[in-house]
Design a protein around this motif. Structure first.
Motif, mmCIF file in Angstrom:
data_model
loop_
_atom_site.group_PDB
_atom_site.id
_atom_site.type_symbol
_atom_site.label_atom_id
_atom_site.label_comp_id
_atom_site.label_asym_id
_atom_site.label_seq_id
_atom_site.Cartn_x
_atom_site.Cartn_y
_atom_site.Cartn_z
ATOM 1 N N LEU A 147 1.770 91.278 19.041
ATOM 2 C CA LEU A 147 2.381 92.633 18.971
ATOM 3 C C LEU A 147 1.308 93.712 19.605
ATOM 4 O O LEU A 147 1.458 94.397 20.414
ATOM 5 C CB LEU A 147 3.277 93.203 17.760
ATOM 6 N N ASN A 148 0.323 93.572 18.908
ATOM 7 C CA ASN A 148 -0.990 94.330 19.211
ATOM 8 C C ASN A 148 -1.519 93.958 20.664
ATOM 9 O O ASN A 148 -1.861 94.763 21.307
ATOM 10 C CB ASN A 148 -2.056 94.006 18.039
ATOM 11 N N ALA A 149 -1.353 92.666 20.837
ATOM 12 C CA ALA A 149 -1.961 92.188 22.302
ATOM 13 C C ALA A 149 -1.049 92.779 23.348
ATOM 14 O O ALA A 149 -1.388 93.308 24.327
ATOM 15 C CB ALA A 149 -1.899 90.552 22.242
ATOM 16 N N ILE A 150 0.164 92.756 23.064
ATOM 17 C CA ILE A 150 1.241 93.338 23.985
ATOM 18 C C ILE A 150 1.117 94.665 24.311
ATOM 19 O O ILE A 150 0.975 95.037 25.440
ATOM 20 C CB ILE A 150 2.704 93.029 23.617
ATOM 21 N N HIS A 151 0.895 95.512 23.073
ATOM 22 C CA HIS A 151 0.475 96.920 23.195
ATOM 23 C C HIS A 151 -0.546 97.226 24.083
ATOM 24 O O HIS A 151 -0.537 98.403 24.742
ATOM 25 C CB HIS A 151 0.513 97.701 21.593
ATOM 26 N N SER A 152 -1.682 96.578 23.701
ATOM 27 C CA SER A 152 -2.955 96.738 24.294
ATOM 28 C C SER A 152 -2.811 96.348 26.117
ATOM 29 O O SER A 152 -3.346 97.100 26.837
ATOM 30 C CB SER A 152 -3.936 95.776 23.791
ATOM 31 N N TRP A 153 -2.253 95.351 26.281
ATOM 32 C CA TRP A 153 -2.043 95.082 27.595
ATOM 33 C C TRP A 153 -1.268 96.043 28.484
ATOM 34 O O TRP A 153 -1.228 96.242 29.725
ATOM 35 C CB TRP A 153 -1.581 93.518 27.897
ATOM 36 N N ALA A 154 -0.226 96.514 27.733
ATOM 37 C CA ALA A 154 0.675 97.761 28.215
ATOM 38 C C ALA A 154 -0.248 98.895 28.671
ATOM 39 O O ALA A 154 0.091 99.445 29.654
ATOM 40 C CB ALA A 154 1.576 98.239 27.217
ATOM 41 N N ILE A 191 6.921 100.308 31.433
ATOM 42 C CA ILE A 191 5.673 100.315 30.656
ATOM 43 C C ILE A 191 5.997 101.012 29.348
ATOM 44 O O ILE A 191 5.539 100.566 28.192
ATOM 45 C CB ILE A 191 4.595 100.947 31.251
ATOM 46 N N THR A 192 6.527 102.190 29.514
ATOM 47 C CA THR A 192 7.265 102.989 28.262
ATOM 48 C C THR A 192 7.970 102.287 27.591
ATOM 49 O O THR A 192 8.083 102.205 26.111
ATOM 50 C CB THR A 192 7.664 104.443 28.985
ATOM 51 N N GLY A 193 8.949 101.696 27.907
ATOM 52 C CA GLY A 193 9.836 100.606 27.285
ATOM 53 C C GLY A 193 9.162 99.466 26.490
ATOM 54 O O GLY A 193 9.463 99.206 25.194
ATOM 55 N N ILE A 194 8.122 98.939 26.927
ATOM 56 C CA ILE A 194 7.333 97.782 26.616
ATOM 57 C C ILE A 194 6.754 98.439 25.220
ATOM 58 O O ILE A 194 6.615 97.967 24.294
ATOM 59 C CB ILE A 194 6.249 97.278 27.460
ATOM 60 N N ARG A 195 6.136 99.463 25.355
ATOM 61 C CA ARG A 195 5.466 100.111 24.373
ATOM 62 C C ARG A 195 6.305 100.750 22.985
ATOM 63 O O ARG A 195 5.972 100.375 21.986
ATOM 64 C CB ARG A 195 4.272 101.299 25.043
ATOM 65 N N GLY A 196 7.366 101.378 23.608
ATOM 66 C CA GLY A 196 8.318 101.632 22.667
ATOM 67 C C GLY A 196 8.763 100.698 21.906
ATOM 68 O O GLY A 196 8.985 100.601 20.725
ATOM 69 N N GLY A 197 9.083 99.452 22.464
ATOM 70 C CA GLY A 197 9.813 98.166 21.924
ATOM 71 C C GLY A 197 8.521 97.674 20.842
ATOM 72 O O GLY A 197 9.025 97.291 19.679
ATOM 73 N N VAL A 198 7.492 97.609 21.043
ATOM 74 C CA VAL A 198 6.245 96.990 20.342
ATOM 75 C C VAL A 198 6.213 98.173 19.130
ATOM 76 O O VAL A 198 6.361 97.610 17.782
ATOM 77 C CB VAL A 198 5.161 97.083 20.797
ATOM 78 N N LEU A 234 -1.896 97.810 31.791
ATOM 79 C CA LEU A 234 -1.195 97.708 33.209
ATOM 80 C C LEU A 234 -0.833 99.192 33.561
ATOM 81 O O LEU A 234 -0.620 99.549 34.678
ATOM 82 C CB LEU A 234 0.024 97.040 32.863
ATOM 83 N N GLU A 235 -0.611 100.241 32.645
ATOM 84 C CA GLU A 235 -0.162 101.178 32.942
ATOM 85 C C GLU A 235 -1.466 101.948 33.656
ATOM 86 O O GLU A 235 -1.004 102.966 34.820
ATOM 87 C CB GLU A 235 0.097 102.360 31.566
ATOM 88 N N ARG A 236 -2.576 101.652 33.520
ATOM 89 C CA ARG A 236 -3.732 102.159 34.304
ATOM 90 C C ARG A 236 -3.978 101.682 35.780
ATOM 91 O O ARG A 236 -4.288 102.194 36.692
ATOM 92 C CB ARG A 236 -5.183 102.008 33.562
ATOM 93 N N LYS A 237 -3.207 100.451 36.042
ATOM 94 C CA LYS A 237 -3.214 99.669 37.261
ATOM 95 C C LYS A 237 -1.985 100.147 38.114
ATOM 96 O O LYS A 237 -1.993 100.151 39.196
ATOM 97 C CB LYS A 237 -3.334 98.307 36.892
ATOM 98 N N LEU A 238 -1.123 100.648 37.638
ATOM 99 C CA LEU A 238 0.241 100.860 38.213
ATOM 100 C C LEU A 238 0.090 102.388 38.865
ATOM 101 O O LEU A 238 -0.587 103.197 38.347
ATOM 102 C CB LEU A 238 1.599 100.780 37.276
ATOM 103 N N ASP A 239 0.834 102.259 39.940
ATOM 104 C CA ASP A 239 1.023 103.552 40.540
ATOM 105 C C ASP A 239 1.736 104.759 39.681
ATOM 106 O O ASP A 239 2.738 104.434 39.389
ATOM 107 C CB ASP A 239 1.913 103.502 41.934
#
Length: 259
Positions: free
Chosen positions: A51-58, A76-83, A61-66
């Motif tokens: 879960l910590n890894a998913i949160h960090s990679w989110a 991305i918001t959904g991924i972080r919220g789920g974690v 990715l957020e910084r790489k996305l438009d």
């Protein structure tokens, strides 16, 4: 009721009992309770790392996305919220449930070590080991040694070690208990020749839960024990000792005196 004497008191502990007796039911329930806590601990620990890894990679990715891509940003918001929701569930359900029994209180008093061992052996031999045609033998160099600890908890741990060994053994085989002193440590070593099929053999009587017996047959990660043996580990650590599970042996090491 079987009792054993000590220098200061006579606590009632492991007594001879049939598989359906009140004493045996109590011992099985204690083993199941500690197994539950052990599983919850593993779930809490093992889920947090991914879960910590998913949160960090989110965040990466957020910084790489438009920033103008609304769909990607919602994802991305959904991924972080789920974690974050999963972490809260771990804290509110898993960790809160474990908190009730996380600390093991000990009722310490000096007691006669050899008498406790003999009473526990009797509780396993008659009639459980007999019903499975498994011979339980004991070798000991102990004489009148006393141990300053919780006699009931240590009897439970030793009973579970022996019972697990009997459950793991095929008919007409043997389980051996060796009790030795290594300096200021009491060491109990239970040895058997595991026959995995014996744990699930419907023709044999069983005391431990089917779920626990199935899990005990699965490969173990280095340093980890079968879940059903969690009580042995917790009792050992509460006394400042150690419990280990190897392929054919279970080892309990307990200081004779409180630290």
């Amino acid at each position: 009721m079987t009792t054993f004497s000590s220098g200061t008191q006579q606590p009632a502990t492991a007594q001879s009992a049939s598989p359906g007796s009140e004493r045996t039911a109590h011992l099985c329930a204690e083993a199941a309770l500690f197994m539950r806590d052990h599983v919850l601990s593993l779930v809490s620990h093992d889920l947090r790392s991914p879960l910590n890894a998913i949160h960090s990679w989110a965040y990466v990715l957020e910084r790489k996305l438009d920033a103008g891509d609304a769909t990607a940003q919602r994802a991305i918001t959904g991924i972080r919220g789920g974690v974050e929701q999963q972490v809260k569930l771990l804290e509110s359900l898993v960790d809160a449930t474990r908190a009730e029994t996380k600390s093991l209180a000990l009722d310490r008093a000096p007691f006669a070590l050899a008498a406790m061992i003999d009473a526990t052996l009797d509780a396993v031999r008659t009639p459980f080991a007999q019903a499975r045609a498994v011979t339980v033998t004991s070798g000991s160099a102990l004489t009148g040694e006393t141990l300053d600890g919780d006699a009931e908890r240590l009897a439970q741990a030793l009973w579970l070690m022996l019972t697990f060994a009997v459950e793991s053994s095929a008919r007409e085989t043997g389980v051996a208990l060796e009790s030795t002193l290594e300096g200021t440590l009491w060491q109990a070593t239970v040895t058997c020749t595991p026959a995995p099929a014996a744990l699930d053999d419907p023709a044999l009587p069983h005391l431990l839960e089917a779920f626990a017996r199935r899990q005990a047959q699965e490969p173990r990660e280095a340093g980890r024990i079968a879940w059903i043996l969690a009580l042995c580990k917790r009792v050992a650590e509460a006394h400042g000792g150690k419990f280990e599970q190897h392929d054919e042996t279970l080892v309990l090491r307990i200081p004779l005196a409180a630290a």
